[in-house]
Design a protein around this motif. Structure first.
Motif, PDB file in Angstrom:
ATOM      1  N   LYS A 148      -4.410   6.450  -8.604  1.00  0.00           N
ATOM      2  CA  LYS A 148      -5.384   6.404  -7.242  1.00  0.00           C
ATOM      3  C   LYS A 148      -4.923   6.382  -6.033  1.00  0.00           C
ATOM      4  O   LYS A 148      -5.312   7.478  -5.230  1.00  0.00           O
ATOM      5  CB  LYS A 148      -6.040   5.090  -7.587  1.00  0.00           C
ATOM      6  CG  LYS A 148      -6.977   5.352  -8.862  1.00  0.00           C
ATOM      7  CD  LYS A 148      -7.484   3.767  -9.056  1.00  0.00           C
ATOM      8  CE  LYS A 148      -8.437   3.828 -10.353  1.00  0.00           C
ATOM      9  NZ  LYS A 148      -8.824   2.587 -10.687  1.00  0.00           N
ATOM     10  N   PHE A 149      -3.710   5.784  -5.724  1.00  0.00           N
ATOM     11  CA  PHE A 149      -3.092   5.743  -4.560  1.00  0.00           C
ATOM     12  C   PHE A 149      -2.292   6.975  -4.157  1.00  0.00           C
ATOM     13  O   PHE A 149      -2.007   7.340  -2.951  1.00  0.00           O
ATOM     14  CB  PHE A 149      -2.518   4.568  -4.094  1.00  0.00           C
ATOM     15  CG  PHE A 149      -3.728   3.617  -3.566  1.00  0.00           C
ATOM     16  CD1 PHE A 149      -5.012   3.390  -4.187  1.00  0.00           C
ATOM     17  CD2 PHE A 149      -3.210   2.364  -2.620  1.00  0.00           C
ATOM     18  CE1 PHE A 149      -5.897   2.261  -3.827  1.00  0.00           C
ATOM     19  CE2 PHE A 149      -4.112   1.221  -2.423  1.00  0.00           C
ATOM     20  CZ  PHE A 149      -5.400   1.255  -3.041  1.00  0.00           C
TER      21      PHE A 149
ATOM     22  N   GLN B  10       1.519   4.335  -2.415  1.00  0.00           N
ATOM     23  CA  GLN B  10       1.152   5.916  -2.293  1.00  0.00           C
ATOM     24  C   GLN B  10       2.344   6.682  -2.448  1.00  0.00           C
ATOM     25  O   GLN B  10       2.118   7.784  -2.874  1.00  0.00           O
ATOM     26  CB  GLN B  10       0.960   5.766  -0.567  1.00  0.00           C
ATOM     27  CG  GLN B  10      -0.542   5.113  -0.139  1.00  0.00           C
ATOM     28  CD  GLN B  10      -0.720   5.754   1.316  1.00  0.00           C
ATOM     29  OE1 GLN B  10       0.085   5.968   2.031  1.00  0.00           O
ATOM     30  NE2 GLN B  10      -2.337   5.993   1.184  1.00  0.00           N
TER      31      GLN B  10
ATOM     32  N   PHE C 299       0.955  -0.999  -0.125  1.00  0.00           N
ATOM     33  CA  PHE C 299       0.030  -0.073  -0.080  1.00  0.00           C
ATOM     34  C   PHE C 299       1.033   1.536  -0.280  1.00  0.00           C
ATOM     35  O   PHE C 299       0.599   2.027  -0.546  1.00  0.00           O
ATOM     36  CB  PHE C 299      -0.854   0.162   1.010  1.00  0.00           C
ATOM     37  CG  PHE C 299      -1.834  -1.270   1.354  1.00  0.00           C
ATOM     38  CD1 PHE C 299      -2.448  -1.962   0.363  1.00  0.00           C
ATOM     39  CD2 PHE C 299      -2.110  -1.695   2.569  1.00  0.00           C
ATOM     40  CE1 PHE C 299      -3.479  -2.700   0.364  1.00  0.00           C
ATOM     41  CE2 PHE C 299      -2.798  -2.698   2.726  1.00  0.00           C
ATOM     42  CZ  PHE C 299      -3.482  -3.595   1.477  1.00  0.00           C
TER      43      PHE C 299
ATOM     44  N   GLU D 265      -6.381  -0.846  -9.952  1.00  0.00           N
ATOM     45  CA  GLU D 265      -6.213  -2.135 -11.020  1.00  0.00           C
ATOM     46  C   GLU D 265      -5.514  -3.237 -10.686  1.00  0.00           C
ATOM     47  O   GLU D 265      -4.405  -3.121 -10.214  1.00  0.00           O
ATOM     48  CB  GLU D 265      -5.775  -1.448 -12.542  1.00  0.00           C
ATOM     49  CG  GLU D 265      -6.244  -0.507 -13.107  1.00  0.00           C
ATOM     50  CD  GLU D 265      -5.961   0.980 -12.365  1.00  0.00           C
ATOM     51  OE1 GLU D 265      -5.081   1.037 -11.435  1.00  0.00           O
ATOM     52  OE2 GLU D 265      -6.364   2.130 -13.073  1.00  0.00           O
TER      53      GLU D 265
ATOM     54  N   THR E 286      -4.112  -9.520   0.069  1.00  0.00           N
ATOM     55  CA  THR E 286      -3.864  -8.206  -0.522  1.00  0.00           C
ATOM     56  C   THR E 286      -4.262  -7.716  -1.952  1.00  0.00           C
ATOM     57  O   THR E 286      -4.731  -6.586  -1.992  1.00  0.00           O
ATOM     58  CB  THR E 286      -2.141  -8.144  -0.414  1.00  0.00           C
ATOM     59  OG1 THR E 286      -1.739  -8.842   0.602  1.00  0.00           O
ATOM     60  CG2 THR E 286      -1.720  -6.595  -0.566  1.00  0.00           C
ATOM     61  N   LYS E 287      -4.195  -8.764  -2.724  1.00  0.00           N
ATOM     62  CA  LYS E 287      -4.528  -8.562  -4.218  1.00  0.00           C
ATOM     63  C   LYS E 287      -6.075  -8.067  -3.924  1.00  0.00           C
ATOM     64  O   LYS E 287      -6.599  -7.499  -4.744  1.00  0.00           O
ATOM     65  CB  LYS E 287      -4.194  -9.708  -4.947  1.00  0.00           C
ATOM     66  CG  LYS E 287      -4.615  -9.718  -6.276  1.00  0.00           C
ATOM     67  CD  LYS E 287      -3.297 -10.179  -7.340  1.00  0.00           C
ATOM     68  CE  LYS E 287      -3.963  -9.615  -8.526  1.00  0.00           C
ATOM     69  NZ  LYS E 287      -2.763  -9.716  -9.520  1.00  0.00           N
ATOM     70  N   LYS E 288      -6.896  -8.967  -3.255  1.00  0.00           N
ATOM     71  CA  LYS E 288      -8.392  -8.868  -3.383  1.00  0.00           C
ATOM     72  C   LYS E 288      -8.729  -7.418  -2.585  1.00  0.00           C
ATOM     73  O   LYS E 288      -9.695  -6.866  -3.083  1.00  0.00           O
ATOM     74  CB  LYS E 288      -8.995 -10.005  -2.364  1.00  0.00           C
ATOM     75  CG  LYS E 288      -8.661 -11.368  -2.811  1.00  0.00           C
ATOM     76  CD  LYS E 288      -9.408 -11.730  -4.096  1.00  0.00           C
ATOM     77  CE  LYS E 288      -9.096 -13.045  -4.758  1.00  0.00           C
ATOM     78  NZ  LYS E 288      -8.773 -13.288  -6.114  1.00  0.00           N
ATOM     79  N   ILE E 289      -8.039  -7.209  -1.794  1.00  0.00           N
ATOM     80  CA  ILE E 289      -8.246  -5.829  -1.128  1.00  0.00           C
ATOM     81  C   ILE E 289      -8.041  -4.685  -2.137  1.00  0.00           C
ATOM     82  O   ILE E 289      -8.722  -3.691  -2.161  1.00  0.00           O
ATOM     83  CB  ILE E 289      -7.475  -5.632   0.343  1.00  0.00           C
ATOM     84  CG1 ILE E 289      -8.003  -6.599   1.401  1.00  0.00           C
ATOM     85  CG2 ILE E 289      -7.505  -3.957   0.619  1.00  0.00           C
ATOM     86  CD1 ILE E 289      -7.227  -6.564   2.603  1.00  0.00           C
TER      87      ILE E 289
ATOM     88  N   GLU F  25      -8.054  -4.981  -5.260  1.00  0.00           N
ATOM     89  CA  GLU F  25      -8.936  -5.094  -6.167  1.00  0.00           C
ATOM     90  C   GLU F  25     -10.308  -4.154  -5.843  1.00  0.00           C
ATOM     91  O   GLU F  25     -11.063  -3.443  -6.497  1.00  0.00           O
ATOM     92  CB  GLU F  25      -9.251  -6.460  -6.731  1.00  0.00           C
ATOM     93  CG  GLU F  25      -9.679  -6.582  -8.005  1.00  0.00           C
ATOM     94  CD  GLU F  25      -9.632  -8.364  -8.259  1.00  0.00           C
ATOM     95  OE1 GLU F  25      -8.569  -8.914  -7.703  1.00  0.00           O
ATOM     96  OE2 GLU F  25     -10.624  -8.709  -8.950  1.00  0.00           O
ATOM     97  N   PHE F  26     -10.683  -4.568  -4.516  1.00  0.00           N
ATOM     98  CA  PHE F  26     -12.065  -4.102  -4.163  1.00  0.00           C
ATOM     99  C   PHE F  26     -12.003  -2.567  -3.866  1.00  0.00           C
ATOM    100  O   PHE F  26     -13.085  -2.149  -3.906  1.00  0.00           O
ATOM    101  CB  PHE F  26     -12.505  -4.839  -3.140  1.00  0.00           C
ATOM    102  CG  PHE F  26     -14.065  -4.624  -2.605  1.00  0.00           C
ATOM    103  CD1 PHE F  26     -14.994  -5.102  -3.648  1.00  0.00           C
ATOM    104  CD2 PHE F  26     -14.621  -4.300  -1.505  1.00  0.00           C
ATOM    105  CE1 PHE F  26     -16.185  -4.981  -3.270  1.00  0.00           C
ATOM    106  CE2 PHE F  26     -15.709  -3.832  -1.098  1.00  0.00           C
ATOM    107  CZ  PHE F  26     -16.666  -4.345  -2.166  1.00  0.00           C
ATOM    108  N   SER F  27     -10.746  -2.079  -3.604  1.00  0.00           N
ATOM    109  CA  SER F  27     -10.599  -0.823  -3.400  1.00  0.00           C
ATOM    110  C   SER F  27     -10.649   0.039  -4.522  1.00  0.00           C
ATOM    111  O   SER F  27     -10.737   1.236  -4.592  1.00  0.00           O
ATOM    112  CB  SER F  27      -9.482  -0.372  -2.505  1.00  0.00           C
ATOM    113  OG  SER F  27      -8.255  -0.474  -3.278  1.00  0.00           O
ATOM    114  N   GLY F  28     -10.721  -0.582  -5.567  1.00  0.00           N
ATOM    115  CA  GLY F  28     -10.554   0.086  -6.999  1.00  0.00           C
ATOM    116  C   GLY F  28      -9.172   0.327  -7.814  1.00  0.00           C
ATOM    117  O   GLY F  28      -9.339   0.841  -8.904  1.00  0.00           O
TER     118      GLY F  28
END
Lengths: 138, 288
Positions: free
Chosen positions: A133-134, A55, A51, A97, A87-90, A92-95
């Motif tokens: 995005k981040f 950032q 993450f 790519e 981590t990958k799923k998180i 992905e769900f946060s938007g």
């Protein structure tokens, strides 16, 4: 100016980093967009590293570890596999790519595979464009 | 037919009084009266006389498992558990934060709980939607038969259908509301780290002022820390003063863990939490 992706590579000391060394000593060509960070094991990787990298402006994150079953510490990458999958799923769900984060198992003798994966991943990130995005806006 | 809240309150009082008088436990974790009937607060009964202050009604949503980790190891405790709370207790036992033999679980089958802030009914949309506790020593009411109408994950469909940019915009809007009061962390039974990663200065994981990037870091990492452990009580979102739907993300992560690793959180004290466990034959497909 064309877009040059900035990629963070987090590699395990025993397999992927040695594999990267091998790619170097055998003079294989691969893009210079990747910045490697060496960790002792892929399970050393705190998900916050990933993450945080996004950032701080990474366009992609590549994690390299030993093949499952070949871990220097026997079970490290088996824990890492589960953790990084989450981590990958998180992401992905946060938007984010999903293509910006990748985990590859590369052994110490796979210099070829390392060069291939880095080239392919860099190309993929180049197509996705800059990651905004981040990234923390200045 | 479900037992009435009044009846449950009566049973809870009797059971708590008995346990404290016989000195089987040194405290009972239950609910007490807040500033009015609709706002009960967590309450700890330490002597038999305290028992009179215990209440139970449809607004007693707090997850009392939160308070188990505050007492020294080995304290004998009784705790009033609703279905989701009992899963939290199971999860805490799995993680060896409390011992099964130190606890007496007063199970409460519930149906028709209400959110004291909005008055809305609490069901499978925001919580796990179970009716009966998964683990208890005494059940303070009749077991409720029948299955919840909706699966707890139904609510996710509309968010999963979103385009990724749209979803990012949605979460950015939600996280930007965050004022960093940490009520979600305080209300959560599984958030017991001391210090929390976000309170650390070296390394400093995220900004502590309520700004976009610090909020994103805090919430995403918190979702990750609760992966495979969140028992879906929904207390984080009810505690939130700015109404961030944190339960959505927790549900999503819980479902992914369940699909990938075949085990839901807080179902059996024999299980191990999924992220401190592995199978040699886990598929590499989960990383794709």
């Amino acid at each position: 100016m064309s877009f040059e992706p900035k990629i963070l590579g987090i590699a395990c000391n025993w397999c992927t980093y040695t594999g990267a060394d091998l790619a170097g000593t055998t003079r294989l060509q691969y893009p210079q967009n990747i910045r490697m960070v060496r960790v002792m094991c892929s399970s050393r990787i705190n998900p916050s590293f990933i993450f945080k990298a996004f950032q701080l402006g990474a366009d992609g994150v590549l994690v390299g570890g030993c093949h499952p079953g070949d871990c220097h510490y026997n079970t490290g990458n088996l824990y890492a596999r589960r953790r990084l999958a989450v981590t990958k799923k998180i992401l992905e769900f946060s938007g984010m790519e999903p293509g910006r984060f990748r985990v590859e198992w590369i052994s110490a003798s796979e210099g070829n595979k390392f060069a291939e994966v880095v080239s392919e991943f860099t190309e993929q990130i180049r197509n996705l464009g800059p990651q905004t995005k981040f990234k923390i806006e200045e | 037919m479900a037992t009435s809240f009044k009846q449950i309150e009566e049973n809870l009082k009797n059971e708590a009084r008995k346990l404290l008088e016989d000195q089987k436990v040194s405290l009972v974790l239950a609910y007490g009266r807040g500033y009015d009937e609709n706002h009960p607060v967590p309450f700890v009964a330490k002597v038999a006389a305290d028992v009179e202050n215990i209440v139970f009604n449809e607004y007693c949503t707090a997850n009392m498992a939160r308070y188990l980790v505050r007492y020294p190891r080995g304290t004998k405790m009784a705790i009033a558990v609703k279905p989701a709370d009992s899963r939290a207790v199971v999860q805490l036992i799995q993680e060896d934060k409390v011992k099964r033999e130190d606890l007496i679980l007063l199970g409460i089958p519930v149906i028709g709980m209400k959110n004291s802030k909005t008055g809305e009914a609490i069901d499978g949309k925001t919580t796990c939607g179970l009716y009966n506790p998964v683990l208890y020593d005494v059940l303070l009411g009749e077991e409720i038969h029948g299955q919840p109408v909706d699966s707890p994950y139904d609510v996710l469909a509309q968010y999963e259908a979103m385009d990724k940019d749209e979803r990012f915009a949605f979460w950015k809007k939600e996280f930007d509301k965050c004022i960093r009061c940490y009520a979600c962390r305080k209300a959560c039974p599984m958030c017991y780290c001391d210090p929390c990663f976000i309170d650390q200065n070296k390394p400093k994981w995220g900004d502590k002022s309520p700004q976009s990037h610090g909020n994103l870091m805090y919430h995403l990492t918190r979702f990750h820390h609760l992966a495979g452990r969140c028992i879906d009580c929904g207390e984080c979102s009810r505690a939130c003063p700015v109404d961030i739907p944190l339960y959505l993300f927790h549900k999503k992560v819980a479902r992914e863990c369940e699909e990938m690793f075949g085990q839901a959180a807080g179902n059996s004290i024999q299980d191990k939490p999924v992220l401190v466990n592995f199978r040699v034959d886990d598929s590499d497909k989960i990383l794709e």
